[in-house]
Design an enzyme around this catalytic site. Structure first.
Site: not given
Ligand code: NAD
Ligand code: UDP
Length: 312
Positions: A12, A58-59, A64, A102, A106, A145, A159, A162
């Site tokens: 991302g 996918d998270v 692992y 988790g 581990r 969100y 986590y 605990q």
């Molecule tokens: P982004 O959408 O560019 O990146 C998120 C990444 O997570 C993407 O590559 C997406 O494909 C991946 N992803 C989404 N669901 C997934 C899943 N189920 N399994 C695996 N990968 C998955 O957004 P970003 O701006 O890079 O944000 C990254 C993190 O930072 C996020 O958690 C977001 O909540 C947090 N965040 C960002 C901002 C901001 O201003 N950019 C502000 C606060 C928090």
């Protein structure tokens, strides 16, 4: 010694910059992503580095690997993306946190959560300190969100208490810069794309709502410093640039910097859109005394505009 570091959401916007920096610092990086809102294009330049590993995963499904540190970034961050499939967004935040915590438990890895200023919702206290509990509508369109991220914080803290997991929670405020997706829908990318293509600039509401924008390089510095703090530092910690701007002023700035012919127009405000947002940085200044945001909005916007010009 070379650390092995897992970055979820590594393809991302933020994740790709983080992977790049961690590799440059001499670490081994596993980038895990399902490409929901990220893209291979963001990390393609890292693929020939033997210390970089790309995993399509996918998270919400357990994963692992023997790692020393985990940065948990996986989650769409733009309202357009995270509202597309709200149930999946909640699962990503909550099940993703459970799976990664988790794993951390581990393998005894340190784990950092990319939380968000959205945990404060539409804040009634300004600027927002970490001890403010927030004002979130639990059944509104942003809840998938906001509440997902709030629950993830709860999981992290529990986590830690605990199971003694070494956690760090960063409440990230609006961040921008190169590699934001052109179709991302967030305000800076939208306005720059609109300005560069001479389309109308779409302000939602009257433009008096505020945000505080941080340039990506400043965020990456802070995340790495936070990860390296002593074990008793868990957060949550606000990470942001406290310079606050009205959205209408941002629009005018972008029109000016791009020398655009775009006209600023007004559309209805989306429900529950926070009216103001600015981090209280007192805590961060104490915990990360060597860090402060270095890139002001004018410099950051110009760099971002250059990136979008190349993309278009
Ligand atoms: P982004 O959408 O560019 O990146 C998120 C990444 O997570 C993407 O590559 C997406 O494909 C991946 N992803 C989404 N669901 C997934 C899943 N189920 N399994 C695996 N990968 C998955 O957004 P970003 O701006 O890079 O944000 C990254 C993190 O930072 C996020 O958690 C977001 O909540 C947090 N965040 C960002 C901002 C901001 O201003 N950019 C502000 C606060 C928090
Ligand atoms: N916004 C806007 N026009 C756009 C996109 C966003 O006026 O084309 C506004 C949006 O309503 C919000 C602010 O800009 O008030 C920031 O929106 P963004 O989606 O970037 O981030 P968030 O609301 O999650 O902070």
């Amino acid at each position: 010694m070379r650390k092995r570091i897992l970055v979820t959401g590594g393809a991302g916007f933020i994740g790709s910059h983080l992977c790049e920096r961690l590799l440059a610092d001499g670490n081994e990086v596993i980038c895990l992503d399902n490409y929901f809102s990220g893209s291979k294009q963001n990390i393609v330049h890292l693929l020939n580095n033997p210390y970089f590993e790309l995993v399509r995963h996918d998270v919400t499904v357990p994963y692992y690997a023997e790692v020393d540190e985990i940065y948990n970034l996986a989650c769409p961050a733009s309202p357009i993306y995270y509202q597309q499939n709200p149930i999946k967004t909640i699962k990503t935040s909550v099940m993703g946190a459970i799976n990664m915590l988790g794993l951390a438990k581990r393998v005894k890895a340190k784990i950092l959560q990319a939380s968000t200023s959205e945990v404060y919702g539409d804040p009634e206290i300004h600027p927002q300190p970490e001890h403010y509990w927030g004002n979130v509508n639990p059944i509104g369109p942003r809840a998938c969100y906001d509440e997902g991220k709030r629950c993830a914080e709860t999981l992290f803290v529990n986590y830690h208490m605990q199971n003694n997991v070494n956690i760090k929670i960063a409440r990230i405020f609006n961040t921008y810069g190169p590699r934001m997706s052109l179709t991302d829908g967030r305000v800076i990318s939208n306005f720059i794309v609109q300005a560069l293509t001479n389309q109308n600039i779409t302000i939602y509401g009257d433009g008096s709502q505020t945000r505080s924008f941080m340039y990506i390089d400043d965020l990456i510095d802070a995340l790495i410093m936070l990860m390296n703090t002593p074990e008793n530092v868990t957060g949550p910690i606000n990470i942001g640039n406290p310079e606050e701007y009205r959205i209408i002023d941002l629009a005018n700035k972008i029109v000016e910097f791009t020398e655009s012919k775009s006209v600023v127009t007004f559309k209805p405000a989306p429900p529950d859109d926070p009216k103001q947002r600015k981090p209280d940085m007192e805590n961060a200044n104490k915990i990360l005394p060597m860090w402060k945001p270095m890139v002001n909005i004018d410099t950051g916007l110009r760099k971002t505009i250059e990136y979008f010009k190349q993309q278009l």
